[in-house]
Design a protein around this motif. Structure first.
Motif, PDB file in Angstrom:
ATOM      1  N   ASP A  31       6.047  -8.512   7.604  1.00 10.91           N
ATOM      2  CA  ASP A  31       4.822  -8.254   6.855  1.00 10.91           C
ATOM      3  C   ASP A  31       3.731  -9.153   7.395  1.00 10.91           C
ATOM      4  O   ASP A  31       3.951 -10.337   7.628  1.00 10.91           O
ATOM      5  CB  ASP A  31       5.016  -8.558   5.369  1.00 10.91           C
ATOM      6  CG  ASP A  31       5.948  -7.572   4.692  1.00 10.91           C
ATOM      7  OD1 ASP A  31       5.809  -6.366   4.959  1.00 10.91           O
ATOM      8  OD2 ASP A  31       6.798  -7.999   3.895  1.00 10.91           O
ATOM      9  N   GLN A  33      -0.375 -10.319   6.571  1.00 12.62           N
ATOM     10  CA  GLN A  33      -1.356 -10.308   5.487  1.00 12.62           C
ATOM     11  C   GLN A  33      -2.666 -10.907   5.950  1.00 12.62           C
ATOM     12  O   GLN A  33      -2.710 -11.711   6.880  1.00 12.62           O
ATOM     13  CB  GLN A  33      -0.847 -11.116   4.293  1.00 12.62           C
ATOM     14  CG  GLN A  33       0.365 -10.524   3.634  1.00 12.62           C
ATOM     15  CD  GLN A  33       0.736 -11.281   2.369  1.00 12.62           C
ATOM     16  OE1 GLN A  33       0.195 -12.333   2.067  1.00 12.62           O
ATOM     17  NE2 GLN A  33       1.665 -10.724   1.625  1.00 12.62           N
ATOM     18  N   VAL A  39      -5.017  -7.353   1.933  1.00 11.63           N
ATOM     19  CA  VAL A  39      -4.561  -6.342   2.885  1.00 11.63           C
ATOM     20  C   VAL A  39      -3.226  -6.819   3.444  1.00 11.63           C
ATOM     21  O   VAL A  39      -3.090  -7.961   3.864  1.00 11.63           O
ATOM     22  CB  VAL A  39      -5.576  -6.143   4.038  1.00 11.63           C
ATOM     23  CG1 VAL A  39      -5.012  -5.193   5.084  1.00 11.63           C
ATOM     24  CG2 VAL A  39      -6.899  -5.618   3.504  1.00 11.63           C
ATOM     25  N   SER A  40      -2.231  -5.928   3.407  1.00 11.18           N
ATOM     26  CA  SER A  40      -0.940  -6.261   4.007  1.00 11.18           C
ATOM     27  C   SER A  40      -0.439  -5.068   4.806  1.00 11.18           C
ATOM     28  O   SER A  40      -0.711  -3.916   4.464  1.00 11.18           O
ATOM     29  CB  SER A  40       0.078  -6.686   2.945  1.00 11.18           C
ATOM     30  OG  SER A  40       0.336  -5.628   2.056  1.00 11.18           O
ATOM     31  N   VAL A  41       0.261  -5.378   5.881  1.00 11.43           N
ATOM     32  CA  VAL A  41       0.834  -4.344   6.734  1.00 11.43           C
ATOM     33  C   VAL A  41       2.319  -4.616   6.909  1.00 11.43           C
ATOM     34  O   VAL A  41       2.779  -5.756   6.818  1.00 11.43           O
ATOM     35  CB  VAL A  41       0.147  -4.275   8.122  1.00 11.43           C
ATOM     36  CG1 VAL A  41      -1.309  -3.878   7.990  1.00 11.43           C
ATOM     37  CG2 VAL A  41       0.278  -5.567   8.888  1.00 11.43           C
ATOM     38  N   ARG A  42       3.072  -3.564   7.139  1.00  7.25           N
ATOM     39  CA  ARG A  42       4.505  -3.655   7.428  1.00  7.25           C
ATOM     40  C   ARG A  42       4.693  -3.098   8.823  1.00  7.25           C
ATOM     41  O   ARG A  42       4.191  -2.023   9.144  1.00  7.25           O
ATOM     42  CB  ARG A  42       5.288  -2.833   6.407  1.00  7.25           C
ATOM     43  CG  ARG A  42       6.769  -2.976   6.526  1.00  7.25           C
ATOM     44  CD  ARG A  42       7.269  -3.670   5.252  1.00  7.25           C
ATOM     45  NE  ARG A  42       8.671  -3.949   5.317  1.00  7.25           N
ATOM     46  CZ  ARG A  42       9.150  -5.172   5.352  1.00  7.25           C
ATOM     47  NH1 ARG A  42       8.339  -6.201   5.347  1.00  7.25           N
ATOM     48  NH2 ARG A  42      10.437  -5.391   5.379  1.00  7.25           N
ATOM     49  N   GLY A  51       3.442   0.650   7.686  1.00  2.24           N
ATOM     50  CA  GLY A  51       2.792   0.879   6.412  1.00  2.24           C
ATOM     51  C   GLY A  51       1.659  -0.098   6.197  1.00  2.24           C
ATOM     52  O   GLY A  51       1.580  -1.129   6.850  1.00  2.24           O
ATOM     53  N   ILE A  52       0.778   0.263   5.265  1.00  2.34           N
ATOM     54  CA  ILE A  52      -0.366  -0.585   4.967  1.00  2.34           C
ATOM     55  C   ILE A  52      -0.655  -0.503   3.471  1.00  2.34           C
ATOM     56  O   ILE A  52      -0.503   0.553   2.859  1.00  2.34           O
ATOM     57  CB  ILE A  52      -1.594  -0.157   5.798  1.00  2.34           C
ATOM     58  CG1 ILE A  52      -2.753  -1.125   5.609  1.00  2.34           C
ATOM     59  CG2 ILE A  52      -2.014   1.262   5.488  1.00  2.34           C
ATOM     60  CD1 ILE A  52      -3.868  -0.927   6.608  1.00  2.34           C
ATOM     61  N   LYS A  53      -1.025  -1.639   2.881  1.00  4.09           N
ATOM     62  CA  LYS A  53      -1.422  -1.697   1.477  1.00  4.09           C
ATOM     63  C   LYS A  53      -2.770  -2.395   1.400  1.00  4.09           C
ATOM     64  O   LYS A  53      -2.960  -3.448   2.002  1.00  4.09           O
ATOM     65  CB  LYS A  53      -0.396  -2.454   0.641  1.00  4.09           C
ATOM     66  CG  LYS A  53       0.911  -1.714   0.478  1.00  4.09           C
ATOM     67  CD  LYS A  53       1.859  -2.441  -0.439  1.00  4.09           C
ATOM     68  CE  LYS A  53       3.155  -1.644  -0.525  1.00  4.09           C
ATOM     69  NZ  LYS A  53       4.145  -2.289  -1.345  1.00  4.09           N
ATOM     70  N   ILE A  54      -3.670  -1.793   0.637  1.00  2.00           N
ATOM     71  CA  ILE A  54      -5.022  -2.335   0.495  1.00  2.00           C
ATOM     72  C   ILE A  54      -5.331  -2.460  -0.986  1.00  2.00           C
ATOM     73  O   ILE A  54      -5.169  -1.507  -1.745  1.00  2.00           O
ATOM     74  CB  ILE A  54      -6.063  -1.422   1.177  1.00  2.00           C
ATOM     75  CG1 ILE A  54      -5.716  -1.249   2.662  1.00  2.00           C
ATOM     76  CG2 ILE A  54      -7.465  -1.968   0.999  1.00  2.00           C
ATOM     77  CD1 ILE A  54      -6.524  -0.186   3.368  1.00  2.00           C
ATOM     78  N   ASP A  55      -5.758  -3.652  -1.380  1.00  3.59           N
ATOM     79  CA  ASP A  55      -6.139  -3.874  -2.772  1.00  3.59           C
ATOM     80  C   ASP A  55      -7.337  -2.978  -3.105  1.00  3.59           C
ATOM     81  O   ASP A  55      -8.305  -2.926  -2.345  1.00  3.59           O
ATOM     82  CB  ASP A  55      -6.503  -5.345  -2.972  1.00  3.59           C
ATOM     83  CG  ASP A  55      -6.716  -5.682  -4.421  1.00  3.59           C
ATOM     84  OD1 ASP A  55      -7.814  -5.367  -4.930  1.00  3.59           O
ATOM     85  OD2 ASP A  55      -5.804  -6.256  -5.032  1.00  3.59           O
ATOM     86  N   PRO A  56      -7.286  -2.264  -4.231  1.00  4.99           N
ATOM     87  CA  PRO A  56      -8.375  -1.352  -4.601  1.00  4.99           C
ATOM     88  C   PRO A  56      -9.743  -2.032  -4.721  1.00  4.99           C
ATOM     89  O   PRO A  56     -10.774  -1.361  -4.582  1.00  4.99           O
ATOM     90  CB  PRO A  56      -7.936  -0.800  -5.959  1.00  4.99           C
ATOM     91  CG  PRO A  56      -6.470  -0.997  -6.015  1.00  4.99           C
ATOM     92  CD  PRO A  56      -6.176  -2.197  -5.172  1.00  4.99           C
TER      93      PRO A  56
END
Length: 107
Positions: A31, A33, A39-42, A51-56
């Motif tokens: 991971d 960050q 913002v975090s990526v896998r 994968g990617i996660k972005i705080d709204p």
């Protein structure tokens, strides 16, 4: 002649260990960050984005450039972690071998 046969056996053993290590690295997931976790990526051990996660809170029209920069930074963080793990595994595998400085393995 025995030395050459012994050396060939060690080369084959090292080759098998390198192949196993490359499989482990491919299966590795890290991971990355940035922005304090906004913002975090896998990614896998080869640096491929999974994968990617972005705080709204970052979805604001005027913050697009910031979001883009954070994605790039998170990817770099993950890639750096994967490279560090790969380097450590390579050091463990090649301990005691006379490998020239700066030579990167696996090839």
């Amino acid at each position: 002649m025995r030395d050459i046969m012994g050396m060939m056996g060690k080369v084959k053993e090292m080759q098998a260990k390198m192949e196993k290590m490359q499989e482990e690295i491919s299966a590795l997931e890290v991971d990355g960050q940035s922005g304090g976790g906004l913002v975090s990526v896998r990614m896998d051990g080869k640096g491929n984005l999974k994968g990617i996660k972005i705080d709204p809170s970052l979805f604001k029209e005027d913050d697009v450039e910031i979001l883009e920069d954070l994605i790039v930074a998170a990817h770099k963080d993950g890639k750096d972690k994967a490279e560090a793990i790969t380097a450590e595994k390579t050091r463990e595998l090649t301990a005691g071998l006379p490998i020239p400085p700066g030579m990167k393995l696996p090839f």
